[in-house]
Write an enzyme that holds these catalytic residues in place. Sequence first.
Site, PDB file in Angstrom:
ATOM      1  N   ASN A 139       8.219  -7.783   0.813  1.00 29.10           N
ATOM      2  CA  ASN A 139       8.578  -6.408   1.154  1.00 29.10           C
ATOM      3  C   ASN A 139       8.059  -5.960   2.510  1.00 29.10           C
ATOM      4  OD1 ASN A 139       9.111  -3.367   0.543  1.00 29.10           O
ATOM      5  ND2 ASN A 139       6.908  -3.491   0.914  1.00 29.10           N
ATOM      6  N   LYS A 195      17.452  -8.665   8.927  1.00 29.12           N
ATOM      7  CA  LYS A 195      17.794  -8.424   7.529  1.00 29.12           C
ATOM      8  C   LYS A 195      19.014  -9.229   7.111  1.00 29.12           C
ATOM      9  CE  LYS A 195      14.472  -5.517   6.584  1.00 29.12           C
ATOM     10  NZ  LYS A 195      13.394  -5.894   5.648  1.00 29.12           N
ATOM     11  N   ARG A 199      -2.329  -4.948   5.236  1.00 31.66           N
ATOM     12  CA  ARG A 199      -3.397  -5.022   6.236  1.00 31.66           C
ATOM     13  C   ARG A 199      -4.595  -4.147   5.894  1.00 31.66           C
ATOM     14  NH1 ARG A 199      -0.118  -3.627  11.614  1.00 31.66           N
ATOM     15  NH2 ARG A 199       0.626  -2.010  10.153  1.00 31.66           N
ATOM     16  N   TYR A 218      16.956  -5.376  14.005  1.00 37.39           N
ATOM     17  CA  TYR A 218      16.612  -5.102  12.603  1.00 37.39           C
ATOM     18  C   TYR A 218      17.725  -5.615  11.694  1.00 37.39           C
ATOM     19  CZ  TYR A 218      15.094  -2.545   8.438  1.00 37.39           C
ATOM     20  OH  TYR A 218      14.679  -2.214   7.173  1.00 37.39           O
ATOM     21  N   THR A 250       0.800  -1.226   0.000  1.00 39.10           N
ATOM     22  CA  THR A 250       0.000   0.000   0.000  1.00 39.10           C
ATOM     23  C   THR A 250       0.831   1.273   0.000  1.00 39.10           C
ATOM     24  OG1 THR A 250      -0.167  -0.175   2.410  1.00 39.10           O
ATOM     25  CG2 THR A 250      -2.019  -1.010   1.111  1.00 39.10           C
ATOM     26  N   ASP A 261      -2.606  -9.678   7.596  1.00 41.42           N
ATOM     27  CA  ASP A 261      -1.590  -9.229   8.545  1.00 41.42           C
ATOM     28  C   ASP A 261      -0.538 -10.313   8.646  1.00 41.42           C
ATOM     29  OD1 ASP A 261      -0.036  -8.420  10.669  1.00 41.42           O
ATOM     30  OD2 ASP A 261      -1.711  -8.079  12.041  1.00 41.42           O
TER      31      ASP A 261
END
Length: 262
Positions: free
Chosen positions: A97, A163, A44, A159, A21, A70
């Site tokens: 993504n 990744k 979502r 994070y 989105t 979700d």
Amino acid sequence: MNMPVHGSPAAPATALVTGATAGLGAEFARQLAEQGHNVVLVARDARRLRATAEELEKSYGVQAEVLAADLTDDGGVAAVVERLSDPARPVEILVNNAGMGLLRSFADNDIAEEKQHLKLHVESAMELTHAALQGMLQRHSGRVINVASVAAFLPRETYSAAKSWLLSFSRWANIAYAGRGVQVTAVCPGFTHTEFHDRMGMDKEVAPRWMWLRAEQVVREGLADNSKGKAVSIPSKRYKLLIAAARVLPARLVAGPPRRAK
């Protein structure tokens, strides 16, 4: 059935994009639609998904399917796995993504937030890739793009750890499956102008202007590198140089600017 933009007689491929989105997800969907691919948009917010789908169908003449889910929830993941596993509607391109960031440090975060963060970046991407691979390997054709980050090369809280997993997994998968017709790429952007940092509540001025990339450039280079069969894509020359330097400099010098709230 809608035909590809360029009028090719071949049936258009279908791409499934998570986190579609806004930001990189929306740009991946746009550029894939521009190339003539039908798209399955996953996120979502059903309302925003429908608006994005309508825009892509109108602008590029492709079919845009909406799947509200979700990916931090087992039921949401199962719904996307079911769509990826449908032999009657094969997905030839998967873009993992969907992501989130945590503003505070690990010790200050609620462990439930950390587990949600890990599930979204690692477990959900793994499940969706596994589901997509079943059909791709049978067809001897497919593409998977895992949106990682330059943080994968740097010491940056959990994070970076998440990744790094995506990066390592993508490198291995590209070696393992390239000979069977499936190309897997970890796209590793640096700071990019999207909603990502705004949703975190992060002050974007912690990074100088020259470090910020445009989503259009990140996606364009990522798609090009994936089409070439590259396992890793680091968009922009500036970040290629930064990562090369990070490999030889002490970790404390390459950890990056500290996050702070707006």
